[in-house]
Scaffold this active site. Structure first.
Site, PDB file in Angstrom:
ATOM      1  N   ASN A  44       3.518   1.382   3.061  1.00 53.68           N
ATOM      2  CA  ASN A  44       3.257   0.273   3.989  1.00 53.68           C
ATOM      3  C   ASN A  44       3.548   0.719   5.430  1.00 53.68           C
ATOM      4  O   ASN A  44       4.517   0.299   6.054  1.00 53.68           O
ATOM      5  CB  ASN A  44       4.103  -0.940   3.605  1.00 53.68           C
ATOM      6  CG  ASN A  44       3.687  -2.193   4.343  1.00 53.68           C
ATOM      7  OD1 ASN A  44       2.922  -2.154   5.299  1.00 53.68           O
ATOM      8  ND2 ASN A  44       4.211  -3.322   3.908  1.00 53.68           N
ATOM      9  N   GLY A  46       6.638 -11.951  12.875  1.00 52.85           N
ATOM     10  CA  GLY A  46       7.553 -11.086  12.133  1.00 52.85           C
ATOM     11  C   GLY A  46       8.776 -10.733  12.960  1.00 52.85           C
ATOM     12  O   GLY A  46       9.907 -10.774  12.471  1.00 52.85           O
ATOM     13  N   TYR A  93       9.193  -1.787  11.818  1.00 51.55           N
ATOM     14  CA  TYR A  93      10.648  -1.689  11.700  1.00 51.55           C
ATOM     15  C   TYR A  93      11.211  -0.608  12.628  1.00 51.55           C
ATOM     16  O   TYR A  93      12.262  -0.790  13.234  1.00 51.55           O
ATOM     17  CB  TYR A  93      11.061  -1.442  10.251  1.00 51.55           C
ATOM     18  CG  TYR A  93      10.699  -2.591   9.329  1.00 51.55           C
ATOM     19  CD1 TYR A  93      10.833  -3.917   9.737  1.00 51.55           C
ATOM     20  CD2 TYR A  93      10.208  -2.348   8.056  1.00 51.55           C
ATOM     21  CE1 TYR A  93      10.502  -4.967   8.900  1.00 51.55           C
ATOM     22  CE2 TYR A  93       9.872  -3.408   7.209  1.00 51.55           C
ATOM     23  CZ  TYR A  93      10.020  -4.703   7.642  1.00 51.55           C
ATOM     24  OH  TYR A  93       9.687  -5.737   6.805  1.00 51.55           O
ATOM     25  N   TYR A 135      -0.944  -8.411  -1.303  1.00 49.50           N
ATOM     26  CA  TYR A 135      -0.822  -7.374  -0.275  1.00 49.50           C
ATOM     27  C   TYR A 135      -0.145  -6.119  -0.837  1.00 49.50           C
ATOM     28  O   TYR A 135      -0.538  -4.996  -0.523  1.00 49.50           O
ATOM     29  CB  TYR A 135      -0.044  -7.908   0.926  1.00 49.50           C
ATOM     30  CG  TYR A 135       0.149  -6.889   2.019  1.00 49.50           C
ATOM     31  CD1 TYR A 135      -0.891  -6.588   2.901  1.00 49.50           C
ATOM     32  CD2 TYR A 135       1.355  -6.218   2.178  1.00 49.50           C
ATOM     33  CE1 TYR A 135      -0.743  -5.647   3.898  1.00 49.50           C
ATOM     34  CE2 TYR A 135       1.522  -5.264   3.181  1.00 49.50           C
ATOM     35  CZ  TYR A 135       0.473  -4.981   4.037  1.00 49.50           C
ATOM     36  OH  TYR A 135       0.636  -4.048   5.022  1.00 49.50           O
ATOM     37  N   GLU A 136       0.861  -6.317  -1.681  1.00 49.39           N
ATOM     38  CA  GLU A 136       1.604  -5.189  -2.256  1.00 49.39           C
ATOM     39  C   GLU A 136       0.959  -4.652  -3.536  1.00 49.39           C
ATOM     40  O   GLU A 136       1.572  -3.900  -4.283  1.00 49.39           O
ATOM     41  CB  GLU A 136       3.060  -5.589  -2.497  1.00 49.39           C
ATOM     42  CG  GLU A 136       3.805  -5.795  -1.186  1.00 49.39           C
ATOM     43  CD  GLU A 136       5.289  -6.031  -1.355  1.00 49.39           C
ATOM     44  OE1 GLU A 136       5.767  -6.219  -2.504  1.00 49.39           O
ATOM     45  OE2 GLU A 136       5.978  -6.048  -0.323  1.00 49.39           O
ATOM     46  N   GLY A 176       0.542 -10.126  14.493  1.00 44.85           N
ATOM     47  CA  GLY A 176       0.282  -9.663  15.851  1.00 44.85           C
ATOM     48  C   GLY A 176       0.621 -10.679  16.924  1.00 44.85           C
ATOM     49  O   GLY A 176       0.386 -10.434  18.101  1.00 44.85           O
ATOM     50  N   PRO A 230       2.141   0.070   8.363  1.00 39.66           N
ATOM     51  CA  PRO A 230       2.284  -0.928   9.432  1.00 39.66           C
ATOM     52  C   PRO A 230       3.686  -1.546   9.476  1.00 39.66           C
ATOM     53  O   PRO A 230       4.257  -1.732  10.554  1.00 39.66           O
ATOM     54  CB  PRO A 230       1.219  -1.982   9.090  1.00 39.66           C
ATOM     55  CG  PRO A 230       0.198  -1.243   8.298  1.00 39.66           C
ATOM     56  CD  PRO A 230       0.980  -0.228   7.505  1.00 39.66           C
ATOM     57  N   GLU A 258      15.251 -10.004   1.405  1.00 41.54           N
ATOM     58  CA  GLU A 258      14.518  -9.750   0.158  1.00 41.54           C
ATOM     59  C   GLU A 258      13.022  -9.667   0.417  1.00 41.54           C
ATOM     60  O   GLU A 258      12.353  -8.752  -0.052  1.00 41.54           O
ATOM     61  CB  GLU A 258      14.820 -10.846  -0.863  1.00 41.54           C
ATOM     62  CG  GLU A 258      14.055 -10.739  -2.156  1.00 41.54           C
ATOM     63  CD  GLU A 258      14.421  -9.517  -2.983  1.00 41.54           C
ATOM     64  OE1 GLU A 258      13.584  -9.119  -3.827  1.00 41.54           O
ATOM     65  OE2 GLU A 258      15.510  -8.946  -2.815  1.00 41.54           O
TER      66      GLU A 258
END
Length: 159
Positions: free
Chosen positions: A125, A98, A132, A26-27, A94, A127, A84
């Site tokens: 990032n 998270g 946040y 993903y990163e 969704g 999303p 981390e």
């Protein structure tokens, strides 16, 4: 859908590595992970543990993880909780997983009398940045992360 957050145990090491690899993809760093199940078993569940892991489950299936540790703020005179990594499998996002992990960690930070709960996010990032912001987090743009690793770390340490 029932989401449960629990402390990870040694038998979760393979799932944690799986999520770490998903996070790396993903990163946009799919080849960067050097970690192994053995390393995870020893560093997160061994005798001299400095970091901790959580597993997020939806109806009994592991769908994500978090790794955190405690640091110390000299200005506050209190520990802080540092997140981390947080990762939820893309097809399970969704559903509140998270947010459930973040609430779990926020409550843990309060329980442990921490003065801060902090983490970093990649600047692209959006999303995650939006998420946040939605929970009330404030970006600390005045701080720049510095890192020594690999050959640079070895070279500096041996000077």
């Amino acid at each position: 859908m029932t989401i449960e957050i629990r402390a990870a145990v040694k038998s979760d090491a393979a799932d944690i590595l799986h999520f770490i690899n998903e996070l790396a993809v993903y990163e946009k760093e799919p080849d960067a992970v050097l970690n192994t199940v053995f390393d995870i078993e020893n560093k997160l569940f061994g005798d001299d543990v400095h970091a901790h892991a959580l597993i997020c489950e939806e109806q009994g299936e592991a769908i994500g993880f978090a790794v955190y540790f405690f640091n110390y703020s000299t200005w506050l005179g209190k520990y802080g909780l540092y997140l981390e990594d947080l990762y939820i499998s893309q097809n399970k996002r969704g559903h509140g997983a998270g947010k459930a992990i973040m609430k779990y960690l926020a409550r843990l930070a309060i329980e442990k009398d921490c003065g801060r709960f902090e983490w970093v996010v990649l600047d692209w990032n959006q999303p995650a940045i939006d998420f946040y912001h939605s929970i009330g987090a404030k970006q600390q743009n005045e701080w720049i992360i510095n890192r020594l690793s690999g050959d640079e770390l070895l070279a500096f340490a041996s000077e």
